[in-house]
Design an enzyme around this catalytic site. Structure first.
Site, PDB file in Angstrom:
ATOM      1  N   HIS A   1       0.844  -1.200   0.000  1.00  0.00           N
ATOM      2  CA  HIS A   1       0.000   0.000   0.000  1.00  0.00           C
ATOM      3  C   HIS A   1       0.876   1.246   0.000  1.00  0.00           C
ATOM      4  O   HIS A   1       1.750   1.416   0.842  1.00  0.00           O
ATOM      5  CB  HIS A   1      -0.938  -0.009   1.203  1.00  0.00           C
ATOM      6  CG  HIS A   1      -2.049  -0.996   1.049  1.00  0.00           C
ATOM      7  ND1 HIS A   1      -2.981  -1.213   2.026  1.00  0.00           N
ATOM      8  CD2 HIS A   1      -2.379  -1.819   0.043  1.00  0.00           C
ATOM      9  CE1 HIS A   1      -3.853  -2.134   1.615  1.00  0.00           C
ATOM     10  NE2 HIS A   1      -3.497  -2.515   0.430  1.00  0.00           N
TER      11      HIS A   1
ATOM     12  N   LYS B   1     -13.707   4.888   6.587  1.00  0.00           N
ATOM     13  CA  LYS B   1     -14.207   5.763   5.526  1.00  0.00           C
ATOM     14  C   LYS B   1     -15.728   5.670   5.432  1.00  0.00           C
ATOM     15  O   LYS B   1     -16.408   6.651   5.124  1.00  0.00           O
ATOM     16  CB  LYS B   1     -13.557   5.374   4.195  1.00  0.00           C
ATOM     17  CG  LYS B   1     -13.935   6.269   3.024  1.00  0.00           C
ATOM     18  CD  LYS B   1     -12.936   6.139   1.895  1.00  0.00           C
ATOM     19  CE  LYS B   1     -12.914   4.778   1.273  1.00  0.00           C
ATOM     20  NZ  LYS B   1     -14.076   4.550   0.379  1.00  0.00           N
TER      21      LYS B   1
END
Length: 901
Positions: free
Chosen positions: A134, A564
């Site tokens: 990532h 999120k």
């Protein structure tokens, strides 16, 4: 630390003066002075911003580079200071620090544990840090290497001291490194490829992991055996590394079958080269002569089998034996490289360990046990830990892709033409039936779509790697966005299709070396996760697979997307509740559950100190084992050198042992009242978060204009696209750029928004309720860690700087409405945090408080210049210096903020 920081800053200043000239040096120095005056409230922030706004792009570039480089160097001084403090405390005989194995074993000793309980809880123990690709590590490898050399110079000075001619040589060496840093580009010219990311991940083995992982495993085993000698604890290593780099294709189209084959081959090559190097050193060291010692017959046979007829080693049986072992291992490496081996290769790591055991037994037979316990013992443990495969490579893909692929396979085979249209119970019945059949669905001549052919090829490449290197090579298949039993069974069907899953017909039990791992990511999927697992374990075909894997099931928890989706507090509590419910389901089915925590570097993605995070898990959620992702800039922060790696790996194991063997929740026998409070707070926080992020018209436009998220996509820091799919919604955006962008704008919204409203509304001015929250903060690790991590984020935020980013939003009404809501919530959250904890935001983290005090003034110019350059770029000035300045400012701020992505 202040002395080192001043020294490095002084050398950098002199390099800038020499390289860029007196005018640029004066500009940098005056900017630094003004930034500190702003922090001391001696001048207005707008004055500094206005001054920087007048700079020509090239001058702005110099300032951005100067403050970025200073942040790099200040990080080194800070890290070295932490090491220095730890060394001081150790030499002074201070009590062991929490998070160290010494402190944990002292706590276990005090608990006077029943050996049977210890044996039960640590059965199948595993702690696995899993390195992922990532992309939040902004540093180039080249820059990292210069930093490493500067650190080593500072450590050399600390160890031996320098004076006279040595001082002059040391000063010159430091000058050269800082000069190299100044003349080295901070930005990559092109985006990292997957092959680059594989190489990047492997370098940490040479830097620390080859040394530290076997050492910590040995230390833990020895300590447990000393305390509970009859419990047969840890028959296999507790610490085993993992990786996603090259196997994680969720949203990454560049992961192909060739990449999976490359990753597993490169992993094996790295492991085998390490073992060969150690054998070479062992051969040199074991010069024992048969004229002086009498080895065992088995050792003589091993020496004879080597075929080494050199007269110079005729009386050196150990050297001849090790030479034969090296030759066979070299043949194994040739096989991995698809070359013709010169001799008979080893079939597996166990065969190599058997030869090492022959060496060990023989050495001890003639009084050379001290030699057996040195390099040979370390090599044996390394072979046990790393095998021939180095680390387990997980596969990962989105459940929607599996549905598409399996539907096409079933249609081609004539099983059903419209699998995707079936109801869930019909899907489960059909897939379960397939898992009882040995036949494949398609043959080599099947005409398949590009997607299906590619997915099958990837799983087939994994099967090839398992056959060559052993079952630990690809231990897990992770299913992103898993929400149903059919999502699990679809993967099982794909594993069967390539021969990894043996259905076990004719009365034989099924088997599969690869575990099927659901990843529950959204709030809803977390809430339904226990029901999904419960239903799956009631399907006989799936239950048989779990039984075949030692009654063990792994579940992955997603921190990023849940945050999120629902905000900081709601996501953290949803994870806690999901773990409780999943643990209960596993107990009901008598299955051993292992959690895999998908944590990122920043708090908005599950970050924060790993030791505290593990202790904050609910009872039964650790149970001797866990896996955890290590992502982005966190990898270098934890594993760049042996001292760092040892400290962080010890913390993982220490917390796992404490969570498994001690009562760390702190809520007593009636925790339901505390759970009810968090249920209420979580629901309130989620509503407040959703009102802004998901329900405010124009919020996406505000986010895209008030942060550098668009410009971040152009920064060459990873192979993965920034979005899962094309689209303009928050849900389409990956969690990494979502969090990273808010950090750049100094808002840090994912790490706190909604919590202030929830806390304030729940307390409602009632002192008794406030006292109740303060009591939970004092007693409950989950609540304390949640507030501690949030305090860190709030301390790193700066709404004054954030206001300048908000001015980039062209719609004034939208800007005022959204930023006003952010400002109000920030004030509420800070106020409630202080009211509950009774202290400043960083009262429990004085080291970070000092860091922010000393180093954050250097962020001030970077933020101001980033805003100015963004405004110019978006206003039509697309000059190369403007573009580079934006990217360099992103790089510099990420470096200075550290856990920003």
């Amino acid at each position: 630390m202040r002395t080192d920081t001043r020294l490095l800053g002084d050398v950098l200043g002199r390099v800038i003066r020499e390289q860029a000239g007196e005018r640029i040096f004066d500009l940098v120095e005056s900017t630094r002075t003004e930034a500190f005056r702003v922090r001391r409230s001696e001048t207005d922030r707008d004055t500094l911003a206005a001054r920087l706004a007048t700079l020509e792009p090239r001058d702005a570039l110099h300032v951005v580079r100067a403050f970025s480089h200073f942040s790099l160097l200040a990080n080194l001084a800070e890290d070295l200071h932490h090491d220095r403090r730890r060394t001081h405390h150790r030499r002074a005989g201070s009590p062991p620090q929490p998070g160290s194995l010494d402190a944990t074993f002292a706590a276990l000793d005090a608990a006077d544990l029943d050996p049977a309980v210890v044996a039960r809880e640590l059965a199948g123990a595993l702690v696995s840090p899993v390195i992922t690709a990532h992309p939040t590590e902004v540093r180039r490898k080249t820059v990292f290497e210069v930093q490493r050399r500067v650190t080593e110079l500072l450590r050399t000075r600390d160890r031996a001291g320098v004076e006279g001619a040595e001082q002059a040589a040391w000063d010159a060496a430091l000058w050269r490194q800082v000069l190299t840093l100044w003349q080295t580009a901070l930005l990559r010219l092109s985006r990292l490829r997957l092959t680059d990311e594989i190489t990047e991940g492997l370098r940490y083995y040479d830097l620390s992991l080859f040394e530290v992982l076997p050492a910590v495993n040995t230390q833990v085993r020895a300590a447990l055996a000393q305390r509970w000698p009859d419990a047969d604890l840890l028959p296999t290593p507790v610490l085993l590394p993992g990786s996603w780099i090259g196997g994680d294709r969720d949203g990454n189209p560049f992961v192909t079958a060739d990449v999976v084959a490359l990753a597993t081959r490169e992993h094996a090559t790295k492991a085998l080269e390490h073992h060969l190097a150690e054998l070479g050193a062992l051969e040199s060291e074991l010069s024992l002569s048969s004229r002086l010692i009498t080895p065992t017959a088995e050792l003589d046979a091993l020496a004879e089998a080597s075929g080494d007829s050199s007269p110079f080693r005729a009386d050196e049986p150990y050297r001849r034996a090790v030479r034969g072992v090296r030759d066979r291992l070299g043949a194994t490496l040739a096989l991995v490289r698809d070359e013709i081996p010169a001799t008979v290769p080893y079939t597996d790591a166990a065969e190599l360990r058997a030869d090492l055991a022959t060496l060990d037994t023989s050495l001890r037979s003639h009084g050379a046990g001290a030699l057996a316990e040195d390099r040979l013992a370390r090599l044996d443990t390394a072979v046990e830990v790393f095998g021939f495969h180095l680390c387990g490579l997980d596969l990962r893909q989105n459940s929607s892709v599996h549905e598409e692929v399996v539907a096409e396979l079933l249609a081609w085979a004539g099983v059903h033409p419209g699998y995707a249209s079936l109801e869930e119970d019909e899907r489960v019945a059909m897939l379960a039936q397939e898992l009882t059949l040995r036949r494949p669905l398609v043959g080599p001549r099947a005409e398949l779509s590009e997607t299906t052919a590619g997915e099958l090829a990837i799983v087939a490449a994994a099967a090839d790697a398992v056959r060559l290197l052993g079952p630990r090579t690809v231990p897990n298949y992770v299913i992103s966005m898993c929400s149903s039993v059919s999502d699990l069974l679809e993967v099982a069907v794909l594993l069967k299709e390539v021969g990894l899953l043996n259905p076990g017909v004719d009365g034989a039990a099924p088997s599969c070396p690869v575990g099927v791992v659901p990843l529950f990511e959204t709030i809803e999927d977390l809430q339904q996760g226990a029901a999904t697992l419960d239903a799956a374990l009631q399907v006989p075909a799936y239950r048989a697979l779990v039984t075949a894997r030692g009654e063990s099931q792994e579940v992955m928890l997603g921190y990023s997307d849940s945050n999120k989706d629902g905000g900081y507090l709601a996501a953290n509590w949803a994870l806690y509740r999901a773990e409780q419910e999943l643990v209960e389901v596993a107990r009901t089915h008598r299955v051993r559950l292992r959690f895999f925590h998908g944590r990122g570097g920043t708090v908005g993605r599950g970050g924060g100190p790993s030791y505290d995070a593990i202790l904050a898990q609910p009872p039964g959620a650790v149970a001797g084992s866990l896996r955890i992702t290590e992502q982005g800039e966190v990898i270098a922060a934890k594993y760049a050198d042996p001292a760092l790696a040892r400290r962080n790996l010890e913390a993982l194991v220490a917390a796992t042992l404490e969570s498994s063997l001690l009562d760390v929740e702190g809520l007593g026998d009636e925790p339901e009242a505390a759970y009810a409070v968090l249920d209420d707070l979580s629901a309130r926080a989620r509503r407040a978060y959703a009102a802004l992020v998901h329900e405010t018209p124009g919020f996406v436009d505000f986010f895209r204009q008030a942060t550098p998220v668009g410009e971040l996509a152009e920064l060459n820091i990873g192979s993965r696209p920034p979005s899962r799919k094309a689209g303009g919604s928050i849900s389409d955006l990956r969690a990494i750029p979502w969090v990273f962008s808010w950090s750049q704008a100094r808002i840090m919204l994912p790490g706190w928004y909604g919590t202030g409203t929830a806390l304030q509304d729940w307390v409602g001015g009632d002192d008794a309720r406030l006292a109740q929250l303060s009591d939970l903060h004092a007693r409950w690790p989950f609540f304390r860690t949640t507030l501690s991590n949030m305090g860190m984020v709030l301390a790193k935020s700066d709404l004054g700087l954030a206001r300048r980013y908000a001015e980039l939003v062209t719609d004034v009404e939208l800007r005022d409405r959204v930023f006003g809501a952010i400002t109000d919530e920030h004030e509420r959250t800070v106020r409630m945090h202080r009211a509950i904890t009774g202290g400043d935001l960083l009262a429990d983290n004085p080291a970070l408080a000092r860091s922010i005090h000393h180093r954050f003034p250097y962020l001030e110019p970077l933020n101001h210049l980033q805003v100015e350059l963004l405004a110019r770029w978006r206003g039509g000035d697309h000059g190369s210096d403007v573009h580079r300045g934006i990217q360099l400012s992103i790089n510099g701020l990420a470096t200075a903020l550290r856990n920003s992505g």
